[in-house]
Design an enzyme around this catalytic site. Structure first.
Site, PDB file in Angstrom:
ATOM      1  N   ARG A 282       0.815  -1.216   0.000  1.00 29.50           N
ATOM      2  CA  ARG A 282       0.000   0.000   0.000  1.00 29.50           C
ATOM      3  C   ARG A 282       0.851   1.269   0.000  1.00 29.50           C
ATOM      4  O   ARG A 282       0.319   2.368  -0.061  1.00 29.50           O
ATOM      5  CB  ARG A 282      -0.919  -0.001   1.222  1.00 29.50           C
ATOM      6  CG  ARG A 282      -1.812  -1.218   1.299  1.00 29.50           C
ATOM      7  CD  ARG A 282      -2.657  -1.176   2.537  1.00 29.50           C
ATOM      8  NE  ARG A 282      -3.602  -0.090   2.493  1.00 29.50           N
ATOM      9  CZ  ARG A 282      -4.844  -0.176   2.052  1.00 29.50           C
ATOM     10  NH1 ARG A 282      -5.303  -1.315   1.623  1.00 29.50           N
ATOM     11  NH2 ARG A 282      -5.636   0.880   2.050  1.00 29.50           N
TER      12      ARG A 282
ATOM     13  N   TRP B  11       2.311   6.101   1.848  1.00 30.17           N
ATOM     14  CA  TRP B  11       2.493   6.490   0.445  1.00 30.17           C
ATOM     15  C   TRP B  11       2.212   7.988   0.428  1.00 30.17           C
ATOM     16  O   TRP B  11       1.094   8.430   0.711  1.00 30.17           O
ATOM     17  CB  TRP B  11       1.516   5.750  -0.461  1.00 30.17           C
ATOM     18  CG  TRP B  11       1.774   6.004  -1.914  1.00 30.17           C
ATOM     19  CD1 TRP B  11       2.738   5.431  -2.693  1.00 30.17           C
ATOM     20  CD2 TRP B  11       1.065   6.919  -2.761  1.00 30.17           C
ATOM     21  NE1 TRP B  11       2.671   5.936  -3.973  1.00 30.17           N
ATOM     22  CE2 TRP B  11       1.657   6.840  -4.048  1.00 30.17           C
ATOM     23  CE3 TRP B  11      -0.001   7.789  -2.579  1.00 30.17           C
ATOM     24  CZ2 TRP B  11       1.220   7.602  -5.129  1.00 30.17           C
ATOM     25  CZ3 TRP B  11      -0.444   8.547  -3.650  1.00 30.17           C
ATOM     26  CH2 TRP B  11       0.166   8.443  -4.912  1.00 30.17           C
TER      27      TRP B  11
ATOM     28  N   ASN C 140      -4.949   7.244   6.465  1.00 32.87           N
ATOM     29  CA  ASN C 140      -4.855   6.823   5.065  1.00 32.87           C
ATOM     30  C   ASN C 140      -5.935   7.565   4.294  1.00 32.87           C
ATOM     31  O   ASN C 140      -7.113   7.397   4.582  1.00 32.87           O
ATOM     32  CB  ASN C 140      -5.079   5.308   4.982  1.00 32.87           C
ATOM     33  CG  ASN C 140      -5.340   4.853   3.563  1.00 32.87           C
ATOM     34  OD1 ASN C 140      -4.854   5.464   2.618  1.00 32.87           O
ATOM     35  ND2 ASN C 140      -6.118   3.792   3.416  1.00 32.87           N
TER      36      ASN C 140
END
Ligand code: M6R
Length: 618
Positions: free
Chosen positions: A27, A73, A99
């Site tokens: 991810r 990320w 997230n």
């Protein structure tokens, strides 16, 4: 994007969270961090830039049986120590992981700064920490402050937090479609994560952890050692029944291969067989999609098919367009979901929209699907992940059944998508009475050969290794193909660029003379897809144009081709096969070439830079 793991129970939290994060690295892996509440009730924080394994060298692991971890990320703020999660307030009373994107973070940040809060990162996430802190300073409990924060933020995301002290509780919530939260509880311990693989470290020692629940948008969970409580953002109790997930859904390992990507390429024959299981009757030579949600009357009333997806799934959609046009008699279009979602396409009563996605969580694809739903359109998805957003929004899901795919570069889910698109096209043609029996039988007989032919192709490793050595020094590649193989050229270029960082372009071969031909010289490698199909002669002409300009050509040809093999520098072969199988077969040498070139360039094949497996932000 981004992985979240939280643990509370009787064991040391660090190793469980660390292992869970490693399983979630698909991810994102720009930075990682773990916060643990130590035996004195203080929050201990460790962060690293880069991969989760970097946490090993952040000093002694803190003790404690409640904690939160994150693998990032990057969206807001570059990958750095300051921007790594978990984020804490100034006094390190609260730690938050996130997230997704806080869309109104600037407005919130300005207000918080005016109120005296000091920020230490460039992230949108940090406002969440300060909002919880603000609630606590106003006398709310941790849960209440967390819920209040959830009501104040806009956007699509998953958020989780822990607090110092001895409460030993984790709060988590989900807003919108971007961030999933899965919760599992067993005797005396519980774990939360962004996705099922986060549960793996606990599942190995506690099989009851297989009972899981997924948060829906607008839901929050408060997890303690002995209790899991679901609420809405007003604090009202929600009843939620956990469901059993199989070990297979959660369990993944490399099975002796050097990389997940290689393992997944090797699994393609089984992936194709599994996609066809119980959907194709090889005796009656019919396709019966029992999981197709439209009635025979609705199928008869269709007048158009639109296919959407992103990245590799978009390439699959482009092949699907050819298949649907050819075998179902329906006009078909394919488009990037990131463009589609911002158009105002006509979706009539006869329009069928088909979304394609490995993850079923890609933000653009999910948003495009939601638009179709809002317009009252007929919507199905071809997807590999059970319980994903896509499968929940669609009227029906044709699952790929390829098994979990970990390598960031999609491989087996691509060939599984192509298989299902073949089935869909045949099924629509058969159901609408436009596909004559002989043609249908020929197509089904062709599909029956696919696993065996793919098996032969994946076994050719020596050839791919040799050719990779011949081509690994080129810094520019042009992939050319025509018809159904034009999107395969694009897919070949995408595979090469994403894992080797070599510049590569996929082009319809007929377009080459309209511009790209200016690039041809002996430093440009051209991969020409020239199987024996009805466009073969056209591609031959394009290859000759490249050779006349001193270009280096590697051609993918049908076995026995003696015409073109003499004119090109190198050739790779696929077995003779009917046209609807060719895109699947040609894909294998391109994947293997990309894989071996990336290895020669010493790249991180499974986790290439800047990428993530599920792109859940826009
Ligand atoms: O999960 P999805 O299929 O919707 O993902 C779409 C793209 O992000 C994905 O295909 C991406 O292009 C892959 N890294 C390609 O290998």
């Amino acid at each position: 994007m981004c992985g979240i793991v939280g643990y509370v129970g009787g064991q040391e939290a660090w190793p469980i969270i660390y292992e869970g994060l490693r399983r979630l690295e698909y991810r994102g892996y720009d930075s990682a961090g773990i916060a643990v509440v130590d035996p004195y009730g203080d929050i201990q924080l460790r962060k690293t830039v880069g991969k989760v394994s970097g946490l090993e060298s952040t000093g002694e692991h803190p003790d404690g049986s409640v904690g939160l971890g994150h693998t990032r990320w990057a969206t807001h703020g570059r990958p750095s120590h300051e921007n790594a999660h978990p984020h804490t307030d100034c006094e390190q009373r609260i730690a938050v992981v996130h997230n997704g994107i806080v869309e109104n973070y600037l407005e919130l940040k300005r207000r918080l700064i005016d109120a005296g809060h000091e920020f230490g990162s460039e992230t949108d996430t940090e406002v969440l920490t300060h909002l919880v802190e603000e609630g606590i300073d106003r006398g709310l409990s941790f849960q209440e402050a967390f819920r209040r924060m959830g009501r104040m933020v806009k956007g699509s995301q998953a958020i989780s937090a822990i607090m110092q002290g001895d409460a030993a509780e984790i709060c988590a919530l989900r807003l919108g479609h971007a961030g999933g939260i899965v919760v599992a509880q067993s005797e005396g311990q519980a774990i939360i994560g962004s996705d099922l693989p986060a549960l793996l470290p606990l599942l190995q020692t506690d099989s009851n952890i297989g009972q899981v629940a997924f948060l829906e948008t607008g839901e929050m969970v408060v997890v303690t050692r002995d209790k899991v409580e679901y609420q809405d953002l007003e604090g009202n109790h929600i009843d939620k029944q956990p469901r059993m997930v199989s070990q297979e859904e959660i369990l993944v390992d490399k099975a002796g291969y050097q990389h997940f990507m290689l393992k997944e390429i090797m699994e393609q024959p089984q992936a194709v067989a599994s996609a066809m299981r119980e959907r194709v009757n090889f005796e009656t030579r019919r396709v019966d999609l029992l999981d197709f949600p439209l009635s025979p009357q609705e199928i008869a009333g269709l007048d158009r098919v639109m296919l959407i997806g992103c990245g590799t799934s978009l390439n699959a959609a482009q092949v699907g367009r050819h298949l649907v046009e050819r075998y179902s008699g329906l006009p078909a279009e394919a488009e990037s979901a990131s463009e589609f979602r911002y158009r105002d396409p006509y979706i009539g009563p006869g329009t069928l929209v088909v979304s394609i996605g490995q993850s079923g969580e890609t933000a653009d694809t999910v948003a495009g699907m939601q638009m179709v739903k809002d317009k009252g359109g007929k919507l199905i998805t071809i997807c590999n992940s059970e319980g994903s957003q896509a499968s929940r929004i669609a009227d029906g899901t044709l699952y790929m059944r390829a098994g979990i795919e970990i390598g960031v570069a999609s491989t087996k889910t691509f060939v599984a998508s192509l298989t299902i698109l073949n089935l869909l096209a045949i099924f629509l043609g058969q159901s609408r009475g436009v596909l004559d029996t002989a043609k249908r039988q020929e197509l089904v007989d062709g599909l029956a050969q696919a696993p065996r032919l793919l098996g032969d192709l994946v076994a050719n490793d020596g050839v791919y290794q040799y050719l990779a050595q011949e081509y690994a020094q080129f810094d520019n590649f042009l992939f050319l193909g025509r018809g159904m193989n034009a999107p395969i050229a694009t897919e070949g270029a995408l595979k090469l660029k994403e894992i080797s960082y070599i510049h590569a372009e996929g082009y319809p071969a007929g377009e080459m003379k309209h511009g790209p031909i200016a690039l041809i010289d002996n430093a440009m490698a051209t991969v020409a897809l020239a199987p024996k199909d009805f466009l073969y002669d056209k591609v031959v002409n394009n290859v000759k144009e490249v050779k006349a300009r001193d270009g280096r050509v590697l051609a993918v040809l049908t076995e026995g081709d003696s015409q073109l093999s003499a004119d090109v520098d190198h050739a790779l072969y696929i077995p003779e096969a009917p046209e609807h199988l060719i895109p699947l077969l040609i894909t294998v040498p391109l994947q293997m070439l990309a894989y071996h070139i990336a290895l020669l360039r010493d790249r991180d094949v499974d986790q290439p830079r800047n990428l993530a497996k599920s792109v859940t932000v826009e």
